[in-house]
Write a protein that holds these residues in place. Structure first.
Motif, short mmCIF file in Angstrom:
data_model
loop_
_atom_site.label_atom_id
_atom_site.label_comp_id
_atom_site.label_asym_id
_atom_site.label_seq_id
_atom_site.Cartn_x
_atom_site.Cartn_y
_atom_site.Cartn_z
N UNK A 141 3.93 -19.04 74.88
CA UNK A 141 4.11 -18.85 73.44
C UNK A 141 2.81 -18.26 72.91
N UNK A 142 2.65 -16.95 72.99
CA UNK A 142 1.35 -16.34 72.68
C UNK A 142 0.99 -16.42 71.20
N UNK A 143 -0.25 -16.71 70.95
CA UNK A 143 -0.77 -16.71 69.58
C UNK A 143 -0.98 -15.27 69.13
N UNK A 144 -0.43 -14.86 67.98
CA UNK A 144 -0.63 -13.49 67.50
C UNK A 144 -2.11 -13.21 67.23
N UNK A 145 -2.47 -11.95 67.33
CA UNK A 145 -3.84 -11.55 67.04
C UNK A 145 -4.12 -11.73 65.55
N UNK A 146 -5.34 -12.20 65.24
CA UNK A 146 -5.71 -12.40 63.83
C UNK A 146 -6.63 -11.30 63.33
N UNK A 152 -1.90 -19.26 61.74
CA UNK A 152 -1.97 -20.72 61.72
C UNK A 152 -0.87 -21.29 62.60
N UNK A 153 -1.08 -22.47 63.21
CA UNK A 153 -0.04 -23.08 64.04
C UNK A 153 1.11 -23.59 63.18
N UNK A 164 3.79 -20.34 65.79
CA UNK A 164 2.70 -19.68 65.09
C UNK A 164 3.26 -18.93 63.88
N UNK A 165 2.44 -18.85 62.83
CA UNK A 165 2.78 -18.06 61.66
C UNK A 165 1.61 -17.15 61.34
N UNK A 166 1.91 -15.84 61.20
CA UNK A 166 0.88 -14.86 60.87
C UNK A 166 1.31 -14.11 59.61
N UNK A 176 5.06 -12.90 60.38
CA UNK A 176 5.59 -13.01 61.74
C UNK A 176 5.54 -14.47 62.15
N UNK A 177 6.71 -15.06 62.39
CA UNK A 177 6.78 -16.45 62.85
C UNK A 177 7.28 -16.48 64.29
N UNK A 178 6.59 -17.23 65.15
CA UNK A 178 7.01 -17.43 66.53
C UNK A 178 7.29 -18.91 66.76
#
Length: 219
Positions: A141-146, A152-153, A164-166, A176-178
């Protein structure tokens, strides 16, 4: 007075008679034992089996069991335009099915996409990625680039183990929510038109859509 030898009586020749008497004896001795001279029966040779009459038993072939190939659902079978309209509060055009590829850091993966558009307002894309869709690196579950936004988690999406939410930097808004489990990565992307005033909470709206997709995956 001269002595006169008396004449001997004539000797009868009996030799031929004796020889004749011996003939039956010799003949009797010369005869073979009837038991020894009897023909010995030749043992019969078993008849060769007829190959055409042999019964051939063919063993029944055992079917090879193969593991069933899991059926991967398409994104557009798990969410509808009505679902998106209910979460976002606006009407959307019919869904468009497609696919995409993402590369982040040491990871590459593909996704099955389902997109909905509210004209001149926002486009909502729901993306599904399964473990076999990772073409580089292991499923995660990759963390998006900031680099161009704030990350934020997320831990309030029912059915997800991680998320994750970006949100992008102003002035253009994109979210973008993962939401991830051990079997699937669900992404919900919100791409608003420039200068649009949006209503509601985009993070909560995206989380609601991701939760619906995960619930439908469970059946």
């Amino acid at each position: 007075m001269p002595f006169t030898v008396p004449a001997r009586p004539p000797v009868r020749r009996l030799l031929p008679v004796a020889a004749l008497l011996l003939v039956p004896v010799l003949a009797a001795c010369g005869e073979d034992d009837p038991e020894e001279t009897a023909a010995t029966p030749t043992p019969s040779t078993p008849a060769a089996s007829d190959p055409t009459s042999a019964t051939v038993t063919e063993s029944a072939s055992t079917p090879v069991e193969t593991e069933p190939v899991p059926v991967v659902p398409a994104a557009c079978t798990l969410i509808t335009g009505d679902d998106v309209a209910k979460a976002m509060g606006v009407a959307f055009e019919p869904a468009e099915q497609g696919g995409g590829a993402t590369s982040e850091g040491d990871l590459d993966w593909q996704s099955d996409n389902c997109s909905f558009e509210a004209e001149d307002l926002v486009e909502v894309s729901v993306k599904l990625t399964f473990p076999d869709d990772f073409t580089k690196g292991d499923f995660t579950c990759p963390m998006p680039s900031d680099i161009n936004g704030v990350v934020e988690p997320v831990d309030d999406v029912a059915g997800a183990d991680q998320g994750w939410w970006k949100v992008s930097n102003p002035p253009n808004f994109a979210g973008n929510l993962r939401a991830c489990t051990a079997e699937v990565l669900v992404e919900v992307e919100l791409d608003y038109e420039d200068g649009v005033d949006y209503e509601g909470d985009p993070r909560q709206q995206a989380a609601q859509l991701a939760q619906l997709v995960l619930s439908n995956l469970q059946g």
